[in-house]
Design a protein around this motif. Structure first.
Motif, PDB file in Angstrom:
ATOM      1  N   GLU A   1     111.384  88.299 -27.100  1.00 30.85           N
ATOM      2  CA  GLU A   1     111.650  88.817 -25.667  1.00 30.85           C
ATOM      3  C   GLU A   1     111.963  87.446 -24.748  1.00 30.85           C
ATOM      4  O   GLU A   1     113.168  87.457 -24.126  1.00 30.85           O
ATOM      5  N   ILE A   2     111.158  86.710 -24.768  1.00 30.24           N
ATOM      6  CA  ILE A   2     111.258  85.095 -24.333  1.00 30.24           C
ATOM      7  C   ILE A   2     112.471  84.548 -24.417  1.00 30.24           C
ATOM      8  O   ILE A   2     113.284  83.967 -23.566  1.00 30.24           O
ATOM      9  N   ILE A   3     112.620  84.373 -25.758  1.00 30.14           N
ATOM     10  CA  ILE A   3     114.017  83.671 -26.282  1.00 30.14           C
ATOM     11  C   ILE A   3     115.231  84.201 -25.965  1.00 30.14           C
ATOM     12  O   ILE A   3     116.349  83.705 -25.463  1.00 30.14           O
ATOM     13  N   THR A   4     115.179  85.615 -26.016  1.00 31.93           N
ATOM     14  CA  THR A   4     116.543  86.577 -25.636  1.00 31.93           C
ATOM     15  C   THR A   4     116.714  86.410 -24.430  1.00 31.93           C
ATOM     16  O   THR A   4     117.851  86.002 -23.645  1.00 31.93           O
TER      17      THR A   4
ATOM     18  N   LEU B   1     120.249  84.161 -20.095  1.00 33.66           N
ATOM     19  CA  LEU B   1     120.209  83.486 -18.718  1.00 33.66           C
ATOM     20  C   LEU B   1     121.206  81.989 -19.110  1.00 33.66           C
ATOM     21  O   LEU B   1     122.060  82.064 -18.014  1.00 33.66           O
ATOM     22  N   SER B   2     120.983  81.356 -20.027  1.00 36.03           N
ATOM     23  CA  SER B   2     121.631  80.115 -20.250  1.00 36.03           C
ATOM     24  C   SER B   2     123.198  80.508 -20.256  1.00 36.03           C
ATOM     25  O   SER B   2     124.100  79.718 -19.869  1.00 36.03           O
ATOM     26  N   LEU B   3     123.331  81.382 -21.215  1.00 40.04           N
ATOM     27  CA  LEU B   3     124.857  81.797 -21.337  1.00 40.04           C
ATOM     28  C   LEU B   3     125.516  82.198 -20.016  1.00 40.04           C
ATOM     29  O   LEU B   3     126.741  81.845 -19.935  1.00 40.04           O
ATOM     30  N   LYS B   4     124.800  83.194 -19.323  1.00 44.60           N
ATOM     31  CA  LYS B   4     125.589  83.445 -17.964  1.00 44.60           C
ATOM     32  C   LYS B   4     125.731  82.277 -17.279  1.00 44.60           C
ATOM     33  O   LYS B   4     126.665  82.249 -16.442  1.00 44.60           O
TER      34      LYS B   4
END
Length: 94
Positions: free
Chosen positions: A75-78, A83-86
């Motif tokens: 869940e943390i990684i996803t 967020l990074s991709l956005k």
């Protein structure tokens, strides 16, 4: 059965270092170059290859930790990755 993607290059190399360093080297020297090669020839095959690599890695991680730890870490990684991709793709509102 999956379609053959052609030759996959596994360069002769010795990999040493910490667990993180070894993982990064394997990714940089084997997985990433082959994904990039596929991306040029067949973007869908590249996505499928990357999906399989991801699934295998996640499966391996799941076998090493408790179900609770697995769920929390995934869940943390996803969350962080989305967020990074956005941010990279300019999909965050001002």
């Amino acid at each position: 059965m999956s379609e053959s993607i052609g030759d996959v290059v596994l360069p002769g190399m010795k990999v040493e270092g910490t667990t993180e360093e070894v993982a990064v080297k394997i990714f940089e020297k084997i997985i990433s170059p082959n994904t990039e090669m596929l991306l040029k020839k067949d973007p869908q095959a590249a996505a499928t290859f990357a999906l399989h690599i991801m699934g295998l890695g996640i499966s391996q991680f799941a076998s090493c930790v408790s179900t609770k730890q697995f769920k929390q870490q995934l869940e943390i990684i996803t969350h962080n990755m989305v967020l990074s991709l956005k941010k990279e793709r300019g999909e965050l509102g001002s």
